[in-house]
Design a protein around this motif. Sequence first.
Motif, mmCIF file in Angstrom:
data_model
loop_
_atom_site.group_PDB
_atom_site.id
_atom_site.type_symbol
_atom_site.label_atom_id
_atom_site.label_comp_id
_atom_site.label_asym_id
_atom_site.label_seq_id
_atom_site.Cartn_x
_atom_site.Cartn_y
_atom_site.Cartn_z
ATOM 1 N N PRO A 41 0.361 -14.941 -2.359
ATOM 2 C CA PRO A 41 0.355 -14.924 -3.801
ATOM 3 C C PRO A 41 0.481 -13.521 -4.573
ATOM 4 O O PRO A 41 0.134 -12.647 -4.018
ATOM 5 N N VAL A 42 1.264 -13.547 -5.567
ATOM 6 C CA VAL A 42 1.293 -12.270 -6.406
ATOM 7 C C VAL A 42 0.177 -11.690 -6.782
ATOM 8 O O VAL A 42 -0.028 -10.384 -6.888
ATOM 9 N N ALA A 43 -1.017 -12.430 -7.138
ATOM 10 C CA ALA A 43 -2.230 -11.836 -7.486
ATOM 11 C C ALA A 43 -2.782 -10.933 -6.229
ATOM 12 O O ALA A 43 -3.377 -10.072 -6.389
ATOM 13 N N ALA A 44 -2.514 -11.427 -4.988
ATOM 14 C CA ALA A 44 -3.013 -10.751 -3.858
ATOM 15 C C ALA A 44 -2.199 -9.191 -3.804
ATOM 16 O O ALA A 44 -2.814 -8.176 -3.585
ATOM 17 N N PHE A 45 -0.805 -9.295 -3.978
ATOM 18 C CA PHE A 45 -0.235 -8.060 -4.203
ATOM 19 C C PHE A 45 -0.636 -7.169 -5.300
ATOM 20 O O PHE A 45 -0.892 -5.987 -5.084
ATOM 21 N N ALA A 46 -1.059 -7.735 -6.395
ATOM 22 C CA ALA A 46 -1.588 -6.891 -7.340
ATOM 23 C C ALA A 46 -2.910 -6.129 -7.181
ATOM 24 O O ALA A 46 -2.877 -4.942 -7.489
ATOM 25 N N LEU A 47 -3.866 -6.912 -6.424
ATOM 26 C CA LEU A 47 -4.894 -6.357 -6.158
ATOM 27 C C LEU A 47 -4.865 -5.322 -4.913
ATOM 28 O O LEU A 47 -5.448 -4.122 -5.008
ATOM 29 N N ALA A 93 -3.230 -2.339 -6.752
ATOM 30 C CA ALA A 93 -4.093 -1.597 -7.562
ATOM 31 C C ALA A 93 -5.360 -0.669 -6.844
ATOM 32 O O ALA A 93 -5.508 0.525 -7.293
ATOM 33 N N ALA A 94 -5.656 -1.128 -5.646
ATOM 34 C CA ALA A 94 -6.484 -0.240 -5.063
ATOM 35 C C ALA A 94 -5.942 0.728 -4.377
ATOM 36 O O ALA A 94 -6.353 2.143 -4.276
ATOM 37 N N ALA A 95 -4.350 0.525 -3.835
ATOM 38 C CA ALA A 95 -3.918 1.617 -3.195
ATOM 39 C C ALA A 95 -3.546 2.818 -4.348
ATOM 40 O O ALA A 95 -3.529 4.008 -3.890
ATOM 41 N N PHE A 96 -2.895 2.288 -5.504
ATOM 42 C CA PHE A 96 -2.470 3.119 -6.473
ATOM 43 C C PHE A 96 -3.875 4.165 -6.954
ATOM 44 O O PHE A 96 -3.350 5.214 -7.009
ATOM 45 N N LEU A 97 -4.939 3.394 -7.091
ATOM 46 C CA LEU A 97 -6.066 4.172 -7.595
ATOM 47 C C LEU A 97 -6.492 5.111 -6.522
ATOM 48 O O LEU A 97 -6.912 6.154 -6.796
ATOM 49 N N ALA A 98 -6.326 4.813 -5.124
ATOM 50 C CA ALA A 98 -7.066 5.766 -4.123
ATOM 51 C C ALA A 98 -6.011 6.872 -4.127
ATOM 52 O O ALA A 98 -6.586 7.932 -3.843
ATOM 53 N N GLY A 153 0.830 -1.452 -0.102
ATOM 54 C CA GLY A 153 -0.162 0.056 -0.004
ATOM 55 C C GLY A 153 0.814 1.192 -0.040
ATOM 56 O O GLY A 153 0.448 2.302 -0.599
ATOM 57 N N ALA A 154 1.943 1.197 0.665
ATOM 58 C CA ALA A 154 2.833 2.488 0.710
ATOM 59 C C ALA A 154 3.532 2.690 -0.489
ATOM 60 O O ALA A 154 3.627 3.727 -0.899
ATOM 61 N N ILE A 155 4.110 1.558 -1.119
ATOM 62 C CA ILE A 155 4.853 1.770 -2.374
ATOM 63 C C ILE A 155 3.934 2.173 -3.432
ATOM 64 O O ILE A 155 4.156 3.121 -4.176
ATOM 65 N N LEU A 197 0.162 -3.663 -11.511
ATOM 66 C CA LEU A 197 1.804 -3.984 -12.082
ATOM 67 C C LEU A 197 2.760 -3.466 -10.896
ATOM 68 O O LEU A 197 3.692 -4.248 -10.565
ATOM 69 N N VAL A 198 2.236 -2.332 -10.135
ATOM 70 C CA VAL A 198 3.461 -2.037 -9.001
ATOM 71 C C VAL A 198 3.162 -3.106 -8.057
ATOM 72 O O VAL A 198 4.208 -3.555 -7.527
ATOM 73 N N GLY A 199 1.882 -3.478 -7.676
ATOM 74 C CA GLY A 199 1.857 -4.449 -6.425
ATOM 75 C C GLY A 199 2.118 -5.747 -6.927
ATOM 76 O O GLY A 199 2.950 -6.487 -6.174
ATOM 77 N N GLY A 200 1.868 -6.020 -8.297
ATOM 78 C CA GLY A 200 2.559 -7.540 -8.810
ATOM 79 C C GLY A 200 4.011 -7.664 -8.784
ATOM 80 O O GLY A 200 4.702 -8.526 -8.279
ATOM 81 N N GLY A 201 4.680 -6.417 -9.159
ATOM 82 C CA GLY A 201 6.218 -6.264 -9.063
ATOM 83 C C GLY A 201 6.675 -6.502 -7.550
ATOM 84 O O GLY A 201 7.867 -7.366 -7.346
ATOM 85 N N VAL A 202 6.203 -5.955 -6.548
ATOM 86 C CA VAL A 202 6.372 -6.262 -5.128
ATOM 87 C C VAL A 202 6.141 -7.533 -4.937
ATOM 88 O O VAL A 202 6.877 -8.040 -4.063
#
Length: 453
Positions: free
Chosen positions: A376-382, A385-390, A258-260, A360-365
């Motif tokens: 899982p990477v999918a969880a990081f991606a979601l 996505a929520a944090a970046f959009l917010a 979320g921070a990143i 993409l950011v979350g998935g990369g992390v």
Amino acid sequence: MISVPDRTPLAKIPLNRLAIIALIIGIGTGLFVAALKLSTIWVERVVYGADHLHNQNQIAQTSPLRLAITLVILGFVSSWAWFFVHRPSRRSSHGPASKAENGDQNGDQASPTEVSVVGAMRGEKMPFYRTVVSAFLQSITVAAGAPVGAENAPRIAGSWVAEKFSSSLQLDLEAKRILVAAAAGAGLGASFHLPLAGVLFTLEVLLAEATTRAVVISIITTAAAVATTGYFVDTPDVYNAVSLTESPGIMLAAPIVGAIAGLGGHWFSRAANKAAAAAPKGSKILWQMPLGFAGIAAVAYLYPTSVANPRWVADTMLSGGLVFSVIILLLVLRTVLFLVAFRVGMVGGNLIPAFALGALVGGGVGKLLEPLTGVPVAAFALLGAAAFLAATMAAPLFGLIAAVEFTDMEPQGYLSIFVAVAAAIIVVRLWLVITQGKQAIPVTYASWTGELK
């Protein structure tokens, strides 16, 4: 502020009457949005032979050469279309008119202020020609491959319906403000079938209030718009469902990603703001937009995925389907192409592009931390996505609810999404305090769509 004499104040209009008005405006908004979506589907089928309802990546069967040629043509045609839309109105010589109607009197590009949602909330009239043409032009250019979002068009569509209808009823400025904002949120909700997110967009971003009247009007308008659009246009499938829990690993990952992603979203919004501010004025758009799209076409020829539908990009990340090197390459290329499009004068939104970039950011992390956390990477991606959009839209509630509705998330995943979005907003606030001494997060989502003029 515009003075409106002899009109019934909002406080004296019965709520049941406002509810009926909101219902009518919602239906009108839904019809307008349906027309926009049908035009989008038609253009996608003509240009690429596929549409986003049945194929998330409609350019997949298009050769790189044809894709590049299409983007070159799009840049040339769009430059002339936006040039004529942004031209100062000739009616300015016959009497006073708002800047939103006439554009810059020095001949500069009026930008999208002539169809501003916030301008309509302030009492400015939204001209028929500029608003309707701008809305359809935005939808068509995105459908043809412009690397920007399409949600600005349904927002101005809804606000135009509300402005015209409330003016015909001679409602006071406060009533118009709420109805226009509700219709703008309803248009967004109808376009993506996000009823709750549409309501929150109205309350959190546009009105910044949650009075009983505002809540009721927003809910009725959005519900009517979403239902109406859904009657005429099929609802595309939601993104891949991602299983989030309250396990220690996910709860540890949430604030980190979320921070990143939050900082990434904030920097992305600032870059987009600067790009839009530097967009060409007047006739300059006639050479800068074709030149910019020639560059976009060159990148697309070499790497077509860089202009693939952002829904496909996000959905692929929500299934953990890309390797780390591809994630980084896509993140860089899609960010650059988005900024170039705004820099050369393209008009659009950022919702779906921001969601994809956040994934993409979350998935990369996630690729880096999955071995340590077991998440899982999918969880990081979601979460990303929520944090970046917010952070991009400076709207935490909207960002997290949009992520929930996009993926049909189960309730056990809510807490981790809340933590990720909260971490994003707090880190961005701390960043602003440290670097600029600011105590508040600026509302940046509309800076490059002309809605804060």
